[in-house]
Motif scaffolding. Structure first.
Motif, short mmCIF file in Angstrom:
data_model
loop_
_atom_site.label_atom_id
_atom_site.label_comp_id
_atom_site.label_asym_id
_atom_site.label_seq_id
_atom_site.Cartn_x
_atom_site.Cartn_y
_atom_site.Cartn_z
N LEU A 162 0.84 -1.20 0.00
CA LEU A 162 0.00 0.00 0.00
C LEU A 162 0.87 1.25 0.00
N TRP A 163 1.90 1.25 0.84
CA TRP A 163 2.83 2.39 0.88
C TRP A 163 3.48 2.59 -0.48
N ALA A 164 3.94 1.51 -1.12
CA ALA A 164 4.60 1.62 -2.42
C ALA A 164 3.64 2.19 -3.47
N GLU A 165 2.40 1.73 -3.45
CA GLU A 165 1.41 2.23 -4.42
C GLU A 165 1.15 3.71 -4.20
N GLN A 177 -6.33 7.69 9.18
CA GLN A 177 -6.10 7.72 7.73
C GLN A 177 -5.52 6.40 7.24
N LEU A 178 -4.58 5.83 7.99
CA LEU A 178 -4.01 4.54 7.61
C LEU A 178 -5.09 3.48 7.57
N SER A 227 2.89 -2.29 12.08
CA SER A 227 4.35 -2.46 12.07
C SER A 227 4.91 -2.41 10.65
N GLY A 228 4.18 -2.99 9.69
CA GLY A 228 4.62 -2.93 8.30
C GLY A 228 4.65 -1.51 7.77
N TRP A 229 3.63 -0.73 8.14
CA TRP A 229 3.55 0.67 7.72
C TRP A 229 4.68 1.49 8.34
#
Length: 418
Positions: free
Chosen positions: A75-78, A309-310, A329-331
């Motif tokens: 999600l972060w990469a996108e 928001q996350l 933790s992944g975020w």
């Protein structure tokens, strides 16, 4: 004799050629190239792309956690690419599953490392421990999703958050108040053999000694899922509280059986010991009544604008998927990577050394309202832990009991040397 000399000469030449080839390969891996914008580029970086690696667990004891971590980082990469990428380059994450098997992880590292600028996740302290020397040799910044303090002191390994032992120091402080413990009381500790459990045990024993408590240890394997014998032993020992440093299945077994046997004392775990799916199991009532968790990160249910928001973004991207501690933790790890890569771009050094140096310059990085200091590789990036508890009503199955705080004993704890 002449033939023997020729054979020996040929063999020597072959050895030299192989040695030269090995050195050449290593040199090529760390070689710098000057790319678009005058940016020095290392492995995993081209004029158009930054490739990152991830060694995760999608089929082993932490499969549910691993899936959430992978989803959060994708999600972060996108989102990053939609906003223009980093340093004018798109971000890609190549994921390899090791199933929480060290041998598989070593093989996966050999496959993924040469084409990666850094590793945004490596699940499992035992896995990172086995790879420490390779990580140092290849100079690849690595963010373990494992929090053993034996991983500290490595320039290219960054534990993001309090280590397991510090979590236990903070956790015992909480249990002292929750269970009204007195000097001489016994605390049970069920723990995995290996890096995770034994590091947590070290912190628990240190904290217990500060208060005059006694730890009653019960070592288990990752394959142990019926903890009836351990519960019986702890009940007979008269423990007033229990720590568990294991996986979600072990936590459910321990808490459910403790309730069934009348051992109605508070149980405390680190965040990897819980998964929201447990609230759909028969152990759910006991978990909501007895279990608490320490975590370096807030729960997904935290009422802050950044967390809300996350959660909204994650639920929109992965409808129906649990927003568990793996998402958080992944975020967090992804944001650490983002800052390191962005700062490395500013210095025009998107090499492995440049990325690591940029990361070590981050003294007060705020992510989801938690401040991290990455300047000293030998120390935890934070000494503070949240206290959480399971709740079916809370987003992600966890509610915040106490905000992040550290205790004085944590700073005095003699951290193991990795």
């Amino acid at each position: 004799m002449k033939r023997n000399r020729l054979v020996r000469s040929a063999a020597a030449a072959t050895v030299l050629l192989l040695a030269a080839t090995a050195c050449s390969t290593k040199a090529d891996t760390s070689a710098e190239r000057i790319g678009r914008g005058g940016v020095a580029m290392g492995p995993g970086v081209t004029d158009s792309t930054i490739t990152l690696g991830a060694l995760t667990d999608l089929t082993g004891v932490y499969a549910s956690l691993g899936k959430s971590i992978v989803n959060a980082q994708q999600l972060w990469a996108e989102q990053t690419n939609k906003a223009g990428g980093i340093c004018g380059r798109t971000v890609e994450i190549k994921v390899k599953d090791h199933g929480y098997d060290v041998q598989k992880a070593v093989a996966a590292f050999a496959e993924i490392e040469p084409g990666s600028a850094m590793l945004t996740q490596v699940i499992g302290s035992p896995v990172v421990a086995a790879l420490k020397q390779d990580i140092a040799d290849r100079r690849i910044l690595t963010l373990p999703l494992g929090w053993s303090s034996t991983l500290l002191g490595q320039e290219y390994v960054q534990v993001v958050g309090p280590t397991y032992d510090i979590d236990m120091v903070n956790g015992i402080d909480f249990l002292s108040r929750k269970a009204a413990l007195a000097s001489g009381d016994r605390i049970g500790h069920v723990y995995f053999e290996g890096e995770y459990g034994e590091n947590a045990l070290a912190g628990a024993e240190y904290a217990a000694a500060q208060h005059g408590y006694r730890i009653v240890g019960q070592k288990i394997k990752a394959t142990d899922t019926d903890l009836g014998a351990q519960v019986t032993a702890l009940r007979q020992a008269g423990v007033k509280a229990v720590l568990i440093s294991a996986g979600p299945k072990q936590t459910a077994s321990l808490v459910g059986l403790a309730a069934a046997q009348g051992l109605l004392v508070p149980v405390l775990s680190s965040a990897p010991g819980f998964a929201p799916q447990l609230l759909d199991s028969a152990a759910a009532p006991a978990l909501e009544k007895l279990l608490y968790l320490t975590s370096g990160y807030p729960a997904a249910s935290a009422e802050t604008s950044r967390m809300r928001q996350l959660v909204l973004d994650y639920q929109a991207r992965y409808p129906g998927a649990p927003v568990d501690s793996g998402v958080v933790s992944g975020w967090v790890a992804a944001q650490v990577a983002a800052e390191a890569l962005s700062d490395a771009c500013t210095t025009k050094k998107l090499t492995r050394e440049g990325i690591a140096a940029a990361h070590r310059g981050q003294k007060a990085l705020n992510i989801l309202d938690v401040a991290f200091d990455f300047t000293d590789a030998a120390k935890p990036s934070t000494y503070a832990s949240f206290v959480l508890r399971p709740s079916k009503e809370a987003t992600g199955g966890l509610a915040v009991v106490e905000p992040a705080h550290e205790v004085a004993a944590g700073r005095g704890y003699p951290l193991p040397k990795g």
